[in-house]
Design an enzyme around this catalytic site. Structure first.
Site, PDB file in Angstrom:
ATOM      1  N   CYS A   1       0.914  -0.762  -0.093  1.00 37.32           N
ATOM      2  CA  CYS A   1      -0.064   0.683  -0.096  1.00 37.32           C
ATOM      3  C   CYS A   1       1.079   1.421  -0.404  1.00 37.32           C
ATOM      4  CB  CYS A   1      -0.829   0.238   1.059  1.00 37.32           C
ATOM      5  SG  CYS A   1       0.393   0.061   2.604  1.00 37.32           S
TER       6      CYS A   1
ATOM      7  N   CYS B   1      -1.500  -4.692   8.615  1.00 38.77           N
ATOM      8  CA  CYS B   1      -0.940  -3.613   9.102  1.00 38.77           C
ATOM      9  C   CYS B   1      -0.516  -3.540  10.156  1.00 38.77           C
ATOM     10  CB  CYS B   1      -1.966  -2.512   9.152  1.00 38.77           C
ATOM     11  SG  CYS B   1      -2.945  -2.064   7.970  1.00 38.77           S
TER      12      CYS B   1
HETATM   13  S1  FES Z   1      -3.229  -0.758   4.385  1.00 35.65           S
HETATM   14 FE1  FES Z   1      -1.464  -0.654   3.768  1.00 35.65          FE
HETATM   15  S2  FES Z   1      -1.047   0.082   6.743  1.00 35.65           S
HETATM   16 FE2  FES Z   1      -3.020  -0.499   6.358  1.00 35.65          FE
END
Ligand code: FES
Lengths: 229, 141
Positions: free
Chosen positions: B37, B107
């Site tokens: 992400c 995460c």
């Molecule tokens: S979506 Fe990337 S750390 Fe949570």
């Protein structure tokens, strides 16, 4: 590596053997059930290349969709109808994955065993210098946001954002160029054996570039978002 | 997807946001990122040289709500622990405490990685410190 990949499938109808990447039995011409199949590239009759012409991919997709179309199997046996559905849906997945250069690269890394497969491997880290830079720029974005809400003049905070964007934009351009160069090299090496040192090195470098791209894009998107305020 | 109350609480009132001097030999800094992400997290611990216990912990996360909550929770848990106890914190503990859904597991992994990186940095600094002390004590050729 290659020895574990099946190369033959068996026609359930006539019992004849066929290579994994054909869709119709060479003996009885019936559509083959999707029990053993090659990867997305092989399925579409393509070598493991990163540079694929969009028109060529689309042409193959359309031709195969037509051949597998469930309408043609309306009066066929249940097994054939199922096979046409299976092949149609696998074809859709293959096309969707290979159409986008990013998912295409990710797929190559995955079938070559280089993509993260689970949370443990997902924690492979990008180079510390890049993380530092991304972190620092994110802090700058925070400060610009604070300045804006505190009523700083438009051109002041916009100027800061522009200055923040320049280095990362330069990085994106360089990154893009590296990816292209590596992709072109990969395409000349893809057919070599998996253990070939040069092939492995290029694959490794592609994997590293791939790890970095979300940081760069995410950050640029954040800067764009601020600029449209 | 709905965030749990605990995630929302940490997200709205993050604990221990901030930073400590990187060059302090008693401070360990971990900077990690999630390639899927592009989120980044910095976590720091300050170890009391006399007791070996983590006196303070700070974080700053640029990322999703779950990453912020995971690192905020991690800093709460770290305080009062020894370095070895800190290394025993697993991302699954964080997942359980915050009721994170499967798509948010990475995460919590980020938070565990950050703890490991911070402690690793602290240990490296301590070892380097020990070496220079030795060198000063008995200079060699
Ligand atoms: S979506 Fe990337 S750390 Fe949570």
């Amino acid at each position: 590596m290659t020895s574990s990949v099946p190369t033959l499938q068996v026609c359930r109808d006539c019992g004849g053997g066929a290579p994994v990447d054909v869709h119709f039995c060479p003996q009885c011409e019936k559509i083959l059930s999707l029990s053993r199949h090659g990867d997305y590239f092989a399925f579409m009759g393509l070598p493991h290349r990163l540079n694929i012409e969009a028109a060529e991919l689309e042409r193959r997709f359309r031709a195969l969709s037509r051949q597998f179309h469930p309408d043609f199997f309306y009066n066929a046996t249940t097994a054939e109808r199922r096979a046409s559905l299976e092949r149609s849906s696998y074809l859709n997945d293959a096309y969707r994955t290979l159409r986008d250069p990013v998912t295409r690269l990710q797929y190559i890394l995955q079938i070559e065993g280089l993509a993260p497969q689970g949370p443990a491997e997902a924690s492979r880290q990008a180079p510390p210098a890049l993380l530092e830079e991304v972190f620092a720029l994110n802090e700058e974005l925070d400060e610009v946001r604070d300045a804006r809400t505190a009523g700083a003049a438009d051109d002041v905070w916009r100027g800061r954002l522009d200055r923040a964007r320049q280095p990362i934009e330069t990085k994106r351009v360089a990154h893009e160029a590296q990816l292209q160069e590596l992709s072109a090299r990969w395409d000349t090496l893809a057919d070599r054996p998996a253990a070939d040192a040069e092939r492995r090195a290029v694959l490794q470098a592609l994997g590293e570039r791939f790890l970095e791209r979300n940081y760069i894009n995410n950050l640029l998107a954040g800067i764009e978002r601020e600029l449209t305020q | 997807m709905a965030y749990s109350d605990k995630v929302i609480d940490h997200y709205e009132n993050p604990r221990n946001v901030g930073s400590m001097p990187k060059d302090d030999v008693n401070v360990g800094t971990g900077l990690v990122g999630a390639p899927e992400c592009g989120d980044v997290m910095k976590l720091q611990v300050k170890v009391n040289p006399l007791t070996g216990i983590i006196d303070d912990a700070k974080f700053k996360t640029f990322g999703c709500g779950s990453a912020i909550a995971s690192s905020s929770l991690a800093t709460e848990w770290l305080k009062g622990k020894t370095v070895d106890e800190a290394l025993a914190i697993k991302n699954t503990d964080i997942v359980a405490e915050l009721s994170l859904p499967p798509v948010k597991i990475h995460c919590s992994v980020l938070a565990e990685d950050a703890i490991k990186a911070a402690i690793g940095d602290y240990k490296k600094k301590q070892a380097a410190e020990g070496k220079t002390a030795e060198k000063v004590a008995q200079p060699t050729a």
